[in-house]
Write a protein that holds these residues in place. Structure first.
Motif, PDB file in Angstrom:
ATOM      1  N   THR A  52       0.810  -1.217   0.000  1.00 26.03           N
ATOM      2  CA  THR A  52       0.000   0.000   0.000  1.00 26.03           C
ATOM      3  C   THR A  52       0.847   1.273   0.000  1.00 26.03           C
ATOM      4  O   THR A  52       0.288   2.357   0.119  1.00 26.03           O
ATOM      5  CB  THR A  52      -0.912   0.016   1.241  1.00 26.03           C
ATOM      6  OG1 THR A  52      -0.093  -0.043   2.408  1.00 26.03           O
ATOM      7  CG2 THR A  52      -1.870  -1.158   1.233  1.00 26.03           C
ATOM      8  N   TYR A  53       2.146   1.163  -0.125  1.00 26.10           N
ATOM      9  CA  TYR A  53       3.025   2.335  -0.052  1.00 26.10           C
ATOM     10  C   TYR A  53       3.022   3.091  -1.369  1.00 26.10           C
ATOM     11  O   TYR A  53       3.207   2.514  -2.439  1.00 26.10           O
ATOM     12  CB  TYR A  53       4.445   1.890   0.288  1.00 26.10           C
ATOM     13  CG  TYR A  53       5.423   3.026   0.430  1.00 26.10           C
ATOM     14  CD1 TYR A  53       5.340   3.894   1.501  1.00 26.10           C
ATOM     15  CD2 TYR A  53       6.427   3.221  -0.504  1.00 26.10           C
ATOM     16  CE1 TYR A  53       6.232   4.933   1.644  1.00 26.10           C
ATOM     17  CE2 TYR A  53       7.324   4.256  -0.369  1.00 26.10           C
ATOM     18  CZ  TYR A  53       7.230   5.106   0.706  1.00 26.10           C
ATOM     19  OH  TYR A  53       8.112   6.137   0.843  1.00 26.10           O
ATOM     20  N   ASP A  54       2.808   4.397  -1.285  1.00 29.38           N
ATOM     21  CA  ASP A  54       2.840   5.261  -2.461  1.00 29.38           C
ATOM     22  C   ASP A  54       3.970   6.266  -2.258  1.00 29.38           C
ATOM     23  O   ASP A  54       3.842   7.204  -1.473  1.00 29.38           O
ATOM     24  CB  ASP A  54       1.500   5.969  -2.627  1.00 29.38           C
ATOM     25  CG  ASP A  54       1.447   6.804  -3.888  1.00 29.38           C
ATOM     26  OD1 ASP A  54       2.319   6.633  -4.761  1.00 29.38           O
ATOM     27  OD2 ASP A  54       0.521   7.636  -4.001  1.00 29.38           O
ATOM     28  N   SER A  55       5.066   6.077  -2.976  1.00 29.07           N
ATOM     29  CA  SER A  55       6.232   6.922  -2.774  1.00 29.07           C
ATOM     30  C   SER A  55       5.989   8.364  -3.228  1.00 29.07           C
ATOM     31  O   SER A  55       6.500   9.305  -2.626  1.00 29.07           O
ATOM     32  CB  SER A  55       7.449   6.344  -3.496  1.00 29.07           C
ATOM     33  OG  SER A  55       7.201   6.257  -4.879  1.00 29.07           O
ATOM     34  N   THR A  56       5.198   8.555  -4.264  1.00 28.70           N
ATOM     35  CA  THR A  56       4.906   9.908  -4.734  1.00 28.70           C
ATOM     36  C   THR A  56       4.112  10.678  -3.689  1.00 28.70           C
ATOM     37  O   THR A  56       4.392  11.851  -3.423  1.00 28.70           O
ATOM     38  CB  THR A  56       4.122   9.851  -6.061  1.00 28.70           C
ATOM     39  OG1 THR A  56       4.847   9.051  -6.979  1.00 28.70           O
ATOM     40  CG2 THR A  56       3.922  11.232  -6.634  1.00 28.70           C
ATOM     41  N   LYS A  57       3.143  10.037  -3.114  1.00 32.39           N
ATOM     42  CA  LYS A  57       2.335  10.668  -2.064  1.00 32.39           C
ATOM     43  C   LYS A  57       3.216  11.028  -0.860  1.00 32.39           C
ATOM     44  O   LYS A  57       3.096  12.115  -0.291  1.00 32.39           O
ATOM     45  CB  LYS A  57       1.225   9.711  -1.642  1.00 32.39           C
ATOM     46  CG  LYS A  57       0.326  10.234  -0.579  1.00 32.39           C
ATOM     47  CD  LYS A  57      -0.732   9.184  -0.240  1.00 32.39           C
ATOM     48  CE  LYS A  57      -1.488   9.584   0.998  1.00 32.39           C
ATOM     49  NZ  LYS A  57      -2.386   8.521   1.448  1.00 32.39           N
ATOM     50  N   GLU A  58       4.099  10.131  -0.493  1.00 27.19           N
ATOM     51  CA  GLU A  58       5.008  10.376   0.632  1.00 27.19           C
ATOM     52  C   GLU A  58       5.953  11.543   0.324  1.00 27.19           C
ATOM     53  O   GLU A  58       6.209  12.396   1.176  1.00 27.19           O
ATOM     54  CB  GLU A  58       5.818   9.105   0.911  1.00 27.19           C
ATOM     55  CG  GLU A  58       6.526   9.092   2.226  1.00 27.19           C
ATOM     56  CD  GLU A  58       5.593   8.890   3.393  1.00 27.19           C
ATOM     57  OE1 GLU A  58       5.951   9.320   4.500  1.00 27.19           O
ATOM     58  OE2 GLU A  58       4.509   8.320   3.212  1.00 27.19           O
ATOM     59  N   PHE A  59       6.480  11.575  -0.897  1.00 27.13           N
ATOM     60  CA  PHE A  59       7.352  12.669  -1.310  1.00 27.13           C
ATOM     61  C   PHE A  59       6.625  14.011  -1.245  1.00 27.13           C
ATOM     62  O   PHE A  59       7.155  14.996  -0.735  1.00 27.13           O
ATOM     63  CB  PHE A  59       7.892  12.421  -2.719  1.00 27.13           C
ATOM     64  CG  PHE A  59       8.627  13.592  -3.291  1.00 27.13           C
ATOM     65  CD1 PHE A  59       9.903  13.904  -2.863  1.00 27.13           C
ATOM     66  CD2 PHE A  59       8.026  14.409  -4.242  1.00 27.13           C
ATOM     67  CE1 PHE A  59      10.578  14.998  -3.385  1.00 27.13           C
ATOM     68  CE2 PHE A  59       8.691  15.496  -4.769  1.00 27.13           C
ATOM     69  CZ  PHE A  59       9.976  15.789  -4.335  1.00 27.13           C
ATOM     70  N   ASN A  60       5.411  14.041  -1.765  1.00 22.97           N
ATOM     71  CA  ASN A  60       4.646  15.299  -1.756  1.00 22.97           C
ATOM     72  C   ASN A  60       4.345  15.749  -0.330  1.00 22.97           C
ATOM     73  O   ASN A  60       4.394  16.947  -0.038  1.00 22.97           O
ATOM     74  CB  ASN A  60       3.356  15.144  -2.555  1.00 22.97           C
ATOM     75  CG  ASN A  60       3.627  15.084  -4.035  1.00 22.97           C
ATOM     76  OD1 ASN A  60       4.626  15.622  -4.516  1.00 22.97           O
ATOM     77  ND2 ASN A  60       2.762  14.408  -4.773  1.00 22.97           N
ATOM     78  N   ALA A  61       4.053  14.823   0.563  1.00 26.56           N
ATOM     79  CA  ALA A  61       3.793  15.172   1.959  1.00 26.56           C
ATOM     80  C   ALA A  61       5.051  15.751   2.610  1.00 26.56           C
ATOM     81  O   ALA A  61       4.982  16.748   3.344  1.00 26.56           O
ATOM     82  CB  ALA A  61       3.319  13.947   2.731  1.00 26.56           C
ATOM     83  N   MET A  62       6.205  15.175   2.322  1.00 27.57           N
ATOM     84  CA  MET A  62       7.459  15.702   2.882  1.00 27.57           C
ATOM     85  C   MET A  62       7.802  17.052   2.267  1.00 27.57           C
ATOM     86  O   MET A  62       8.308  17.946   2.947  1.00 27.57           O
ATOM     87  CB  MET A  62       8.602  14.702   2.668  1.00 27.57           C
ATOM     88  CG  MET A  62       8.519  13.497   3.564  1.00 27.57           C
ATOM     89  SD  MET A  62       9.977  12.467   3.513  1.00 27.57           S
ATOM     90  CE  MET A  62       9.697  11.546   2.030  1.00 27.57           C
ATOM     91  N   ARG A  63       7.517  17.210   0.982  1.00 27.89           N
ATOM     92  CA  ARG A  63       7.783  18.487   0.323  1.00 27.89           C
ATOM     93  C   ARG A  63       6.909  19.579   0.917  1.00 27.89           C
ATOM     94  O   ARG A  63       7.380  20.688   1.183  1.00 27.89           O
ATOM     95  CB  ARG A  63       7.535  18.358  -1.177  1.00 27.89           C
ATOM     96  CG  ARG A  63       7.918  19.615  -1.942  1.00 27.89           C
ATOM     97  CD  ARG A  63       7.742  19.444  -3.405  1.00 27.89           C
ATOM     98  NE  ARG A  63       6.313  19.288  -3.699  1.00 27.89           N
ATOM     99  CZ  ARG A  63       5.823  19.038  -4.894  1.00 27.89           C
ATOM    100  NH1 ARG A  63       6.632  18.871  -5.913  1.00 27.89           N
ATOM    101  NH2 ARG A  63       4.533  18.924  -5.082  1.00 27.89           N
ATOM    102  N   GLU A  64       5.660  19.290   1.139  1.00 28.25           N
ATOM    103  CA  GLU A  64       4.747  20.262   1.728  1.00 28.25           C
ATOM    104  C   GLU A  64       5.140  20.600   3.166  1.00 28.25           C
ATOM    105  O   GLU A  64       4.924  21.720   3.624  1.00 28.25           O
ATOM    106  CB  GLU A  64       3.306  19.732   1.713  1.00 28.25           C
ATOM    107  CG  GLU A  64       2.718  19.563   0.333  1.00 28.25           C
ATOM    108  CD  GLU A  64       2.618  20.861  -0.439  1.00 28.25           C
ATOM    109  OE1 GLU A  64       2.343  21.898   0.183  1.00 28.25           O
ATOM    110  OE2 GLU A  64       2.819  20.827  -1.665  1.00 28.25           O
ATOM    111  N   ALA A  65       5.732  19.657   3.869  1.00 27.50           N
ATOM    112  CA  ALA A  65       6.158  19.898   5.248  1.00 27.50           C
ATOM    113  C   ALA A  65       7.435  20.722   5.306  1.00 27.50           C
ATOM    114  O   ALA A  65       7.816  21.192   6.376  1.00 27.50           O
ATOM    115  CB  ALA A  65       6.364  18.568   5.963  1.00 27.50           C
TER     116      ALA A  65
END
Length: 76
Positions: A52-65
């Motif tokens: 269930t891991y989505d690396s793009t979603k994780e990247f975008n969340a870290m970028r927004e943070a």
């Protein structure tokens, strides 16, 4: 009354014939126990996580943070 002399010749070979199979058995048991109690559950946990891991979603969340210094958040 004197004590008999200890048999020194062939003592190592005699002791090894007794202790070597025991050592191999215990090592094999320990390896099997480690495999089935540690590595197999760990493999299952990693497989379940990456299903269930989505690396793009994780990247975008870290970028927004604001974690990355070289990537601007998409709102700017």
């Amino acid at each position: 009354m004197s004590l008999p002399k200890p048999m020194m010749r062939g003592l190592l070979a005699k002791r090894l014939r007794f202790h070597l199979p025991i050592a191999f058995s215990l090592a094999l048991f320990a390896a099997a126990a480690f495999k089935f109690t540690v590595t197999e559950p760990r493999k299952k946990a990693y497989a379940e996580f990456y299903k269930t891991y989505d690396s793009t979603k994780e990247f975008n969340a870290m970028r927004e943070a604001g974690i990355f210094e070289s990537v601007r958040p998409s709102g700017e």
